[in-house]
Design an enzyme around this catalytic site. Structure first.
Site, mmCIF file in Angstrom:
data_model
loop_
_atom_site.group_PDB
_atom_site.id
_atom_site.type_symbol
_atom_site.label_atom_id
_atom_site.label_comp_id
_atom_site.label_asym_id
_atom_site.label_seq_id
_atom_site.Cartn_x
_atom_site.Cartn_y
_atom_site.Cartn_z
ATOM 1 N N ILE A 245 0.890 -1.161 0.000
ATOM 2 C CA ILE A 245 0.000 0.000 0.000
ATOM 3 C C ILE A 245 0.925 1.207 0.000
ATOM 4 O O ILE A 245 1.834 1.283 0.827
ATOM 5 C CB ILE A 245 -0.898 0.071 1.249
ATOM 6 C CG1 ILE A 245 -1.814 -1.147 1.336
ATOM 7 C CG2 ILE A 245 -1.718 1.357 1.250
ATOM 8 C CD1 ILE A 245 -2.684 -1.173 2.579
ATOM 9 N N ALA A 246 0.706 2.113 -0.924
ATOM 10 C CA ALA A 246 1.524 3.330 -0.941
ATOM 11 C C ALA A 246 0.677 4.488 -1.442
ATOM 12 O O ALA A 246 -0.164 4.327 -2.321
ATOM 13 C CB ALA A 246 2.750 3.157 -1.833
ATOM 14 N N GLU B 218 2.594 -7.372 6.503
ATOM 15 C CA GLU B 218 3.766 -7.000 7.291
ATOM 16 C C GLU B 218 3.896 -5.486 7.259
ATOM 17 O O GLU B 218 3.575 -4.867 6.257
ATOM 18 C CB GLU B 218 5.056 -7.616 6.725
ATOM 19 C CG GLU B 218 5.178 -9.110 6.872
ATOM 20 C CD GLU B 218 4.579 -9.870 5.697
ATOM 21 O OE1 GLU B 218 4.434 -11.091 5.804
ATOM 22 O OE2 GLU B 218 4.224 -9.238 4.671
ATOM 23 N N ASN C 179 6.966 2.133 11.321
ATOM 24 C CA ASN C 179 5.880 2.801 10.594
ATOM 25 C C ASN C 179 4.620 2.906 11.453
ATOM 26 O O ASN C 179 3.617 2.214 11.231
ATOM 27 C CB ASN C 179 5.586 2.069 9.277
ATOM 28 C CG ASN C 179 4.721 2.887 8.345
ATOM 29 O OD1 ASN C 179 4.076 3.845 8.753
ATOM 30 N ND2 ASN C 179 4.693 2.491 7.083
ATOM 31 N N TYR D 195 -3.920 0.117 10.462
ATOM 32 C CA TYR D 195 -4.258 -1.305 10.472
ATOM 33 C C TYR D 195 -5.023 -1.672 11.743
ATOM 34 O O TYR D 195 -6.010 -2.413 11.692
ATOM 35 C CB TYR D 195 -3.005 -2.167 10.314
ATOM 36 C CG TYR D 195 -2.197 -1.841 9.073
ATOM 37 C CD1 TYR D 195 -2.823 -1.384 7.907
ATOM 38 C CD2 TYR D 195 -0.816 -1.972 9.047
ATOM 39 C CE1 TYR D 195 -2.088 -1.075 6.767
ATOM 40 C CE2 TYR D 195 -0.081 -1.666 7.910
ATOM 41 C CZ TYR D 195 -0.721 -1.224 6.777
ATOM 42 O OH TYR D 195 0.009 -0.910 5.656
#
Length: 161
Positions: free
Chosen positions: A74-75, A108, A113, A120
Site C-alpha cells: 500500500i503506498a 507485514e 511505521n 491497520y
C-alpha cells in the site's frame, strides 16, 4: 476550485508510470515495473489504484489464496498522505477479499511505521505475540511486525459484527 473526486479502480498497465513514480518516492528498494506488470497478469492478485481526478495518488495490492489474503503493498504519494487514501484502498481490498470468500487477511509493516500500524489497528488488524519477522526489510535490515485480521469482517464501521 474544489477537490477532484476520488475513485478506486483496478490497476491496469496504463497506470504503471504513475504507480512507479509513487513506488520510487515511497520505498528505498522499490519494486520494478516488470514486477508490477507480472503481478497484474496473475489470477490470484488484486491491485487497485486511487485516483484524484485523473491523477493516481495511491495503490494497493494483495494475493488471494483460498480463504486467506496477503497484502503485498500500500503506498500513497507523499504529497497526498494523511488524507485517507490508504484507508480507502485497504477498505476496498478488504471488500474485494470478502467477496472472494476470504476469511483472514495478513500483512507485514515496518516496526518504525507507526502511522500504518495505527491504520491497520483501526481496521481491526492485530499482532500476535512474537509475530515479528527479523530483518525482513533488506534495504535497512528493519524488522517487520506481522498483523492479522480474522474474521475478515467490516470492523471499523459502526454496527459491524
Amino acid at each position: 476550485m474544489g477537490e477532484a473526486e476520488v475513485t478506486i479502480s483496478p490497476m491496469t498497465p496504463a497506470d504503471l508510470d504513475e504507480v512507479m513514480a509513487i513506488e520510487r518516492l515511497s520505498y528505498l528498494t522499490p519494486w520494478s515495473r516488470d514486477a508490477f506488470a507480472s503481478e497484474l497478469l496473475q489470477r490470484y492478485t488484486v491491485y487497485l489504484v486511487a485516483r484524484e481526478g485523473q491523477r493516481v495518488v495511491g495503490y494497493a495490492g494483495m494475493h488471494v489464496i483460498w480463504e486467506q489474503a496477503h497484502v503485498t503493498n500500500i503506498a500513497v504519494h507523499p504529497e497526498c498522505r494523511g488524507r485517507g487514501f490508504g484507508e480507502r484502498l485497504l477498505r476496498e481490498l478488504m471488500r474485494v477479499a470478502r467477496r472472494r470468500g476470504v476469511r483472514q487477511m495478513t500483512l507485514e509493516v515496518r516496526v518504525s511505521n507507526a502511522p500504518a500500524q495505527g491504520l491497520y489497528r483501526k481496521l481491526g488488524f492485530v499482532t500476535a505475540p512474537g509475530a515479528v519477522r527479523k530483518g525482513y526489510y533488506t534495504d535497512t535490515g528493519e524488522d517487520a511486525i506481522v498483523m492479522w485480521k480474522e474474521p475478515l469482517d467490516e470492523t471499523g464501521q459502526e454496527g459491524a459484527v
